[in-house]
Design an enzyme around this catalytic site. Structure first.
Site, mmCIF file in Angstrom:
data_model
loop_
_atom_site.group_PDB
_atom_site.id
_atom_site.type_symbol
_atom_site.label_atom_id
_atom_site.label_comp_id
_atom_site.label_asym_id
_atom_site.label_seq_id
_atom_site.Cartn_x
_atom_site.Cartn_y
_atom_site.Cartn_z
ATOM 1 N N HIS A 17 0.813 -1.221 0.000
ATOM 2 C CA HIS A 17 0.000 0.000 0.000
ATOM 3 C C HIS A 17 0.850 1.275 0.000
ATOM 4 O O HIS A 17 0.338 2.375 -0.165
ATOM 5 C CB HIS A 17 -0.957 -0.008 1.193
ATOM 6 C CG HIS A 17 -2.274 0.645 0.878
ATOM 7 N ND1 HIS A 17 -2.392 1.719 0.026
ATOM 8 C CD2 HIS A 17 -3.537 0.363 1.290
ATOM 9 C CE1 HIS A 17 -3.654 2.084 -0.073
ATOM 10 N NE2 HIS A 17 -4.380 1.270 0.680
ATOM 11 N N ASP A 47 -2.271 1.703 -4.783
ATOM 12 C CA ASP A 47 -3.509 1.931 -4.026
ATOM 13 C C ASP A 47 -4.590 0.956 -4.504
ATOM 14 O O ASP A 47 -4.429 0.255 -5.511
ATOM 15 C CB ASP A 47 -3.972 3.383 -4.112
ATOM 16 C CG ASP A 47 -4.166 3.837 -5.544
ATOM 17 O OD1 ASP A 47 -4.537 3.000 -6.386
ATOM 18 O OD2 ASP A 47 -3.948 5.034 -5.828
#
Ligand code: CO6
Length: 438
Positions: free
Chosen positions: A408, A412
């Site tokens: 992350h 995304d």
């Protein structure tokens, strides 16, 4: 892209002439001492198998021993005809970097003076991995390997080299011959304790004919050694690939993972593969679903359940390969994996990984990213399930679940979702892949 390259440190093995002497006033002899070295800070390697003993005669290219670093195992071969005078390590001991491994006594005619000769893959820098490419038409091999290829009518351009920069090694030629002749390389010896098959999977004989055999007589029953239970616990040292797993997975958990899961309708792909499977088999290649999963993605590592544990070799330059060529590469990696012979070149340079856990079983997973990669997908087993078609009718569909994990910090959720949708659309409409195939 830097994040995608491998930081893997490969050990390199160099040999140096050690000393010269005169025996019986006649022959110049020299002792060729294989020294282990690593240019990137690896200090010890497991010495796992020896193929010779002291006093044995060896010829050029005979296997001497196998040495295993955290990530790769390498067979050290002799480059001379001679006699093994000293082996410095026992099986399973830890070989020290920079120390001698074996002394070989050779005839004086070969004395050329001190030189350093790299036998196996040297450490490759991070940047080199970033730009690692299959060298295509350019083939690198020693004269002896070329001769071996020539004697067996093998074109070097058809052999994938596993040495430094794609250099073709003797093992690559032997593996190539083994694949052509259908010979199976010996897997590393191991004993697995298998649970008994579930009751439903065991064919039950009808009560009226209890003695009738259910299995065809032509299928040989493998002798499964019975496990011996001593009732005592014992301590196992963690080394080699397992040690690497401890390190890598501890590093992996520092990555903030997120998960994304979806299902893929593979009904069309199941049909397509069944049409192509026989064709591939007639060319001597097993065509599973994996080449399609890999082709629908990009430059891809694949988790492999091997005799040495979980390894992640990768198929390079997927974008330049046909599904058939990926299947050939996958077959090659599986053969090497089963024989415990995957080399550094195959184990480094992947960008992200697919893990086909479904070939063993299971539907969902939470796969762990293999640093420094940025994503991994776990593929569940293909199940026949009811689904609605576009007319609202219930139809039989072949459904597979995919569980992605992504870093992350770099990716995304929306990016992962768009990628997964595209990958899924290729697999759900395999004909659409043909448009982009190279
Ligand atoms: N569903 C149903 N059937 C399948 C599937 C799935 N997902 N995958 C393969 N198969 C079939 C395959 O088509 C073959 O059938 P036939 O061609 O009809 O004979 C058969 O199962 C055997 O396939 P095989 O395993 O030989 O070949 P495949 O190319 O599919 O897979 C492999 C190669 C190297 C990936 C596999 O052998 C393997 O090692 N799988 C295990 C990978 C593993 O251990 N992953 C776990 C890593 S840890 O990620 C991890 C966190 C956890 C989840």
């Amino acid at each position: 892209h830097r994040h995608c390259c491998s930081k893997l440190q490969a050990a390199c093995f160099v040999s140096q002439p050690h000393s010269y002497s005169l025996i019986n006033g006649k022959f110049h002899l020299f002792f060729d001492t294989y020294k282990i070295s690593s240019s990137r800070g690896r200090h010890h390697l497991s010495f796992i198998t020896r193929y010779v003993k002291e006093g044995d005669k060896v010829s050029q290219f005979d296997s001497i021993c196998e040495v295993q670093s955290d990530k790769a195992s390498v067979t050290i071969t002799s480059r001379y005809d001679g006699v093994i005078r000293k082996l410095y390590y026992d099986v399973d001991s830890i070989a020290l970097v920079g120390k001698p491994l074996v002394d070989i006594e050779t005839d004086g005619g070969q004395v050329k003076g001190p030189q350093e000769d790299v036998v196996e893959t040297p450490a490759v820098s991070q940047e080199e991995h970033t730009h690692q490419e299959i060298k295509g038409l350019k083939t690198q091999a020693t004269p002896a390997v070329r001769r071996l290829a020539m004697e067996n009518n093998i074109k070097l351009s058809e052999v994938v080299g596993t040495g430094k920069d794609g250099r073709i090694l003797k093992e690559d030629i032997l593996n190539f011959i083994a694949r052509q002749t259908g010979a199976i390389l010996p897997p590393a010896p191991f004993q697995e304790i298998r649970p008994p098959p579930p009751a439903a999977a065991v064919p039950s004989a009808p009560a009226a004919k209890p003695k009738e055999k259910m299995t065809p007589p032509s299928v040989p029953t493998p002798a499964i050694p019975k496990p011996v239970f001593t009732g005592k616990d014992h301590t196992e040292p963690i080394k080699g690939f397992q040690k690497a797993m401890v390190k890598t997975m501890s590093a992996a958990l520092k990555i903030p993972h997120f998960g994304y899961k979806d299902e893929v309708d593979l009904s069309q792909l199941v049909r397509l593969r069944s049409e192509l499977k026989g064709l591939a088999e007639s060319r001597g290649v097993k065509l599973s679903y994996m080449p399609f999963f890999i082709k629908a993605a990009h430059n891809i590592g694949l988790a492999m359940d091997t005799s040495q544990g979980l390894l992640v070799p990768n198929v390079k330059n997927v974008q330049m390969l046909s599904v058939f060529e990926i299947a050939v590469e996958l077959n090659r990696l599986q053969t090497l994996g089963a024989a415990g012979q995957l080399g550094t070149a195959d184990l480094t340079g992947g960008t992200f990984t697919v893990s086909n856990i479904g070939s063993i079983g299971g539907t969902y997973a939470k796969p762990v990213i293999l640093p420094p990669e940025v994503a991994i997908g776990a593929l569940g087993k293909i199940q026949v399930l009811p689904r609605f078609n576009h007319k609202g009718e219930v139809v039989k569909a072949h459904i597979m679940n995919v569980s992605w994990s992504a870093d992350h910090r770099i990716i995304d959720g929306a990016t992962m979702c768009r990628f997964s949708n595209l990958w899924r659309s290729y697999l759900e409409n395999p004909a659409s892949m043909v448009l982009d195939l190279k």
